[in-house]
Design a protein around this motif. Structure first.
Motif, PDB file in Angstrom:
ATOM      1  N   GLY A  51       0.794  -1.223   0.000  1.00  0.00           N
ATOM      2  CA  GLY A  51       0.000   0.000   0.000  1.00  0.00           C
ATOM      3  C   GLY A  51       0.826   1.273   0.000  1.00  0.00           C
ATOM      4  N   GLY A  74      -6.381  -5.094  -6.846  1.00  0.00           N
ATOM      5  CA  GLY A  74      -6.689  -3.723  -6.435  1.00  0.00           C
ATOM      6  C   GLY A  74      -5.590  -2.747  -6.799  1.00  0.00           C
ATOM      7  N   TYR A  75      -4.344  -3.179  -6.676  1.00  0.00           N
ATOM      8  CA  TYR A  75      -3.215  -2.309  -7.025  1.00  0.00           C
ATOM      9  C   TYR A  75      -3.138  -2.110  -8.534  1.00  0.00           C
ATOM     10  N   GLY A  77      -5.686  -2.061 -10.527  1.00  0.00           N
ATOM     11  CA  GLY A  77      -6.729  -1.097 -10.867  1.00  0.00           C
ATOM     12  C   GLY A  77      -6.303   0.338 -10.608  1.00  0.00           C
ATOM     13  N   ASP A  78      -5.360   0.526  -9.692  1.00  0.00           N
ATOM     14  CA  ASP A  78      -4.830   1.856  -9.397  1.00  0.00           C
ATOM     15  C   ASP A  78      -3.665   2.238 -10.306  1.00  0.00           C
ATOM     16  N   GLY A  79      -3.322   1.363 -11.256  1.00  0.00           N
ATOM     17  CA  GLY A  79      -2.220   1.647 -12.170  1.00  0.00           C
ATOM     18  C   GLY A  79      -0.850   1.502 -11.528  1.00  0.00           C
ATOM     19  N   LYS A  80      -0.749   0.667 -10.477  1.00  0.00           N
ATOM     20  CA  LYS A  80       0.498   0.555  -9.719  1.00  0.00           C
ATOM     21  C   LYS A  80       1.262  -0.745  -9.983  1.00  0.00           C
ATOM     22  N   ARG A  97       4.269  -0.986 -17.431  1.00  0.00           N
ATOM     23  CA  ARG A  97       2.999  -0.926 -16.690  1.00  0.00           C
ATOM     24  C   ARG A  97       2.029  -1.961 -17.254  1.00  0.00           C
ATOM     25  N   ALA A  99      -2.197  -3.556 -16.609  1.00  0.00           N
ATOM     26  CA  ALA A  99      -3.511  -3.588 -15.959  1.00  0.00           C
ATOM     27  C   ALA A  99      -4.210  -4.864 -16.420  1.00  0.00           C
TER      28      ALA A  99
END
Length: 197
Positions: A51, A74-75, A77-80, A97, A99
């Motif tokens: 996080g 979840g990460y 979806g945040d583009g991380k 990157r 997704a």
């Protein structure tokens, strides 16, 4: 006195063969519940670490490697999330990157990776696959040295190995170029191996 350092590559090759067999047999015989539950949610200390990261390096599982992408939904979806990428077999490993909606293509070794036109990224924490590990942070990979070279060039990045519990050994035969892990996550436990976490 015998120079055992000259024999290290041979020791590692034999250990790789043994651990690949162990991993393959273990993964093939997992019961349905363990297969479903393994690596689906990060343990609290790892979730806290993830996080706090600007970019998380992960991997798309190949063969009998643990599949961690569902754990990172979840990460992503945040583009991380960024995954390893190779242009060719002699190319230095980089990260792009990724997704869940992005297609994965076959890399030079047939491993899944983001497409060539994906955006480059530099993770602040890496979740990396392994062939074997020990509790002192020793890691043995597939033998190409790609992760070790990337780790050496980005020494500040946290390094967390991902493997099945059967891939643990008492002590890993290590060469000077082998970069230690900060922790290892198995289907059974989160093992902190260094003092950076």
């Amino acid at each position: 006195m015998t120079d055992t350092s000259a024999d290290l590559p041979n020791q590692k090759r034999h250990l790789r063969e043994k651990l690949r067999f162990r991993r393959r047999h273990f993964a093939a015989n997992l019961d349905e519940f363990t297969r479903f539950a393994a690596f689906r949610a990060p343990p609290a200390p790892l979730a806290d670490l993830l996080g706090r990261q600007a970019m998380i390096g992960a991997y798309a599982a190949w063969g009998d490697e643990p599949d961690i992408l569902p754990m990172l939904g979840g990460y992503a979806g945040d583009g991380k999330i960024a995954l390893p990428h190779h242009t060719d077999r002699i190319d230095t490993m980089g990260f792009r990157r990724w997704a869940p909606a992005d297609p994965l293509v076959k890399g030079p070794w047939g491993t899944p990776q983001p497409a060539d036109d994906g955006e480059s990224a530099v993770p602040t924490l890496i979740l990396c696959p392994l062939v074997g590990f020990d509790r002192q942070g020793g890691r043995i990979g597939h033998g190409g040295g790609h992760y070790d070279r990337w780790f050496a060039a980005h020494a500040h990045v946290l390094r967390i190995g991902i493997g099945w519990s059967v891939q643990e050994v008492d002590a890993m035969p290590l060469e000077p170029t082998d970069m230690p892990l900060d922790a290892v996550l198995t289907e059974q436990e989160f093992i902190v191996t260094g003092d950076r976490l």
